[in-house]
Design an enzyme around this catalytic site. Structure first.
Site, PDB file in Angstrom:
ATOM      1  N   ASP A  38       0.853  -1.185   0.000  1.00  0.00           N
ATOM      2  CA  ASP A  38       0.000   0.000   0.000  1.00  0.00           C
ATOM      3  C   ASP A  38       0.887   1.233   0.000  1.00  0.00           C
ATOM      4  OD1 ASP A  38      -3.245   0.286   0.794  1.00  0.00           O
ATOM      5  OD2 ASP A  38      -2.056   2.117   1.018  1.00  0.00           O
ATOM      6  N   ASN A  87      -4.924  -4.158  -7.403  1.00  0.00           N
ATOM      7  CA  ASN A  87      -6.145  -3.679  -6.767  1.00  0.00           C
ATOM      8  C   ASN A  87      -6.127  -2.190  -6.444  1.00  0.00           C
ATOM      9  OD1 ASN A  87      -8.604  -3.938  -4.863  1.00  0.00           O
ATOM     10  ND2 ASN A  87      -6.976  -3.154  -3.539  1.00  0.00           N
ATOM     11  N   TYR A 152     -12.785   7.691 -13.441  1.00  0.00           N
ATOM     12  CA  TYR A 152     -12.707   6.350 -12.849  1.00  0.00           C
ATOM     13  C   TYR A 152     -13.179   5.299 -13.862  1.00  0.00           C
ATOM     14  CZ  TYR A 152     -13.489   2.764  -9.199  1.00  0.00           C
ATOM     15  OH  TYR A 152     -13.459   1.628  -8.434  1.00  0.00           O
ATOM     16  N   LYS A 156     -11.092   2.264 -15.646  1.00  0.00           N
ATOM     17  CA  LYS A 156     -11.494   0.869 -15.462  1.00  0.00           C
ATOM     18  C   LYS A 156     -11.755   0.186 -16.809  1.00  0.00           C
ATOM     19  CE  LYS A 156     -11.315   0.599 -10.916  1.00  0.00           C
ATOM     20  NZ  LYS A 156     -10.264  -0.231 -10.271  1.00  0.00           N
ATOM     21  N   ILE A 185     -19.616  -1.428  -3.513  1.00  0.00           N
ATOM     22  CA  ILE A 185     -19.236  -2.224  -2.342  1.00  0.00           C
ATOM     23  C   ILE A 185     -19.215  -1.311  -1.122  1.00  0.00           C
ATOM     24  CG2 ILE A 185     -17.447  -3.730  -1.375  1.00  0.00           C
ATOM     25  CD1 ILE A 185     -18.418  -4.850  -3.908  1.00  0.00           C
ATOM     26  N   THR A 187     -17.431   0.148   1.116  1.00  0.00           N
ATOM     27  CA  THR A 187     -16.050   0.502   1.461  1.00  0.00           C
ATOM     28  C   THR A 187     -15.972   1.990   1.791  1.00  0.00           C
ATOM     29  OG1 THR A 187     -15.495   1.078  -0.816  1.00  0.00           O
ATOM     30  CG2 THR A 187     -15.074  -1.195  -0.154  1.00  0.00           C
TER      31      THR A 187
END
Lengths: 254, 253
Positions: A38, A87, A152, A156, A185, A187
């Site tokens: 990360d 990811n 975004y 993607k 999701i 998150t």
């Protein structure tokens, strides 16, 4: 029962929280040796500390040198790399007509350049030991638009394209490449932008829109289960494919 | 993961090939399986080999009475139904203009109506069990065109569309509906069509497969994906069609 990823060496980028952390935890539970990566060193270390045999490596996926060093770390420490989960991702919110170039680049550099670099440096390491698996974290926004996140979605869509090209180019060397396309999701990334969606799109309740489209929010753990399947030998004939996981959001036009 | 311990499943077209491989893996993972097939003796033999967690029933998926009977047989044998795999299918592989009207109708009857009836008649039992999973067998031919596969592809595209609508309609009932789209897999069905495909494409079948998808898939590999979608590991997957094609559809060449 033996785990599905016993003896596998896996890197997960953006694993300090959210989806990446869930994938790292699920891989560890299935017996993999996980390298938790990360940009935020502290959160990577926290996640790694809770997974047996895991290590933490800071990495900014927009830096070729750092991604190369991340892969080298795996190879130097464990002798090889079997699984790369690209990811790491970020988001910011703006209509295209008002989006700054900095906003565009922030998202495309992490979400698209980062995936290219992850493939670029993971693939040679995998080829050197006879093959491997790359799992790219894509999104259903690669297939249909969501207003305010055009940067975004474009990144993607690029990830999906990279997935296909990499799958074909690397098939002879035994490297499989697939993409997971989650819907919304539960998150921090989604929570952080809920209010802005409501304000800018004049929606009374973003959660109600989600409930109508996809029943409920998905959980990071549910995405992680698919990431385990795709990293395991159980999916050994799958490559170059888009795995939509969205509670039915894409299935309906309404 | 993908364990199916305690699950009660119905698999159509289970006497041989893909259906049989799915039933076999399901039993391995702990499920009880009702093997349904129009070939009654074939289904019986396949079930006998799988031991006491497998049973069989004769089922022509184009018949409502037969499909209802197969669902009831599973419920009677296992006390309920959690998973349905609508796998039964037939193929017609020839140029559109050479296909007879009867061939077309038969293909649509088995491959499309059969899936419709499989969904329609299993939903009450799945809902009674508090929810469940349906996995429909589509095909890569359902997402892209190919010579000789016109009607077959149309039928398999219809299966994807049924999957989407059923997923959305049944979400509230806790029933997930997904489809699997395999490329070329080593089955008797594919063996039968090799000469026809070679004649039409003008390339040896082995070369074509090597170029397009690396190698033939195996029925066990398809069964793994079906097992994943049938299990709780796929608890948020619904309305999706998962490809399994060695990369064939990812490339233009």
């Amino acid at each position: 029962m033996a785990g599905l990823l016993e003896r596998k060496i896996a890197i997960v980028t953006g694993a300090g929280k959210g989806l990446g952390a869930a994938v790292a935890q699920a891989y560890g539970a299935e017996g993999a040796t996980v390298i938790v990566s990360d940009i935020d060193t502290h959160s990577a270390k926290q996640v790694a500390d809770a997974i047996p045999n895991a290590s933490a490596v800071p990495c900014d996926v927009t830096s070729p040198e750092q991604v190369e060093a991340l892969v080298d770390h795996a190879v130097n420490l464990h002798g090889r790399l079997d699984v790369m989960v690209a990811n790491a991702g970020v988001a910011n919110i703006s209509p295209l007509a008002q989006m700054s170039y900095a906003q565009w680049r922030e998202v495309t550099s992490v979400n698209l350049d980062g995936v290219f670099l992850s493939i670029r440096y993971a693939a040679p390491a995998m080829i050197a030991t006879g093959g491997g698996v790359i799992v790219n974290m894509c999104s259903i926004t690669a297939q249909a638009a969501v207003p305010l996140i055009g940067n975004y979605a474009a990144a993607k869509a690029g990830v999906m394209s990279l997935t296909q090209t990499a799958a074909i180019e690397l098939r002879p060397q035994g490297v499989r490449v697939n993409a997971i396309l989650p819907g919304f999701i539960d998150t921090d990334m989604v929570k952080a932008h809920k209010r802005q969606f409501e304000e800018l799109l004049n929606l009374p309740d973003f959660d109600a829109v989600i409930a109508q489209k996809q029943g409920r929010y998905g959980t990071p753990e549910e995405v992680a289960r698919l990431a385990v399947f795709l990293a395991s030998d159980r999916s050994r004939f799958s490559t170059g494919s888009a795995f939509v996981l969205d509670g039915g959001a894409r299935a309906s036009l309404l | 993961m993908a364990e199916l311990e305690g699950r009660r499943a119905l698999v159509t077209g289970a006497a041989q090939g893909l259906g049989r491989a799915i039933a076999t893996l399901f039993v391995e993972r702990g499920a009880q399986v009702m093997l349904a097939d129009v070939d009654e003796q074939g289904a019986e033999r396949a079930a006998a080999e799988l031991g006491d967690r497998a049973r069989s029933v004769r089922c022509d998926v184009t018949s409502s009475a037969d499909v209802q009977g197969a669902v009831q047989a599973a419920v009677d044998a296992f006390g309920g139904l959690d998973v349905v795999v609508n796998n039964a299918g037939v193929e017609v592989v020839k140029p559109l203009v050479d296909q007879s009207e009867e061939e077309f109708s038969r293909l649509m009857d088995v491959n499309v109506k059969g899936v419709f009836l499989g969904i329609k008649h299993s939903v009450p039992a799945l809902a009674a069990a508090g929810g469940g999973a349906i996995v429909n067998m589509s095909s890569l031919a359902g997402v892209g065109g190919a010579p000789l596969f016109g009607s077959y592809g149309a039928a398999k595209a219809a299966v994807i569309q049924l999957t989407r609508t059923a997923a959305v309609e049944l979400r509230q009932a806790g029933i997930r509906v997904n489809a699997v789209c395999p490329g070329f897999v080593g089955t008797a069905m594919v063996d039968r069509l090799i000469p026809t495909v070679e004649a039409a494409v003008g390339v040896p079948f082995g070369d074509l497969i090597a170029l397009k998808q690396g190698r033939l898939g195996t029925v066990e590999e398809v069964a793994e994906m079906v097992a994943f979608l049938a299990s709780d590991d796929a608890s948020w997957a619904t309305g999706s069609h998962y490809l399994l094609d060695g990369g064939l559809s990812a490339s233009l060449l």
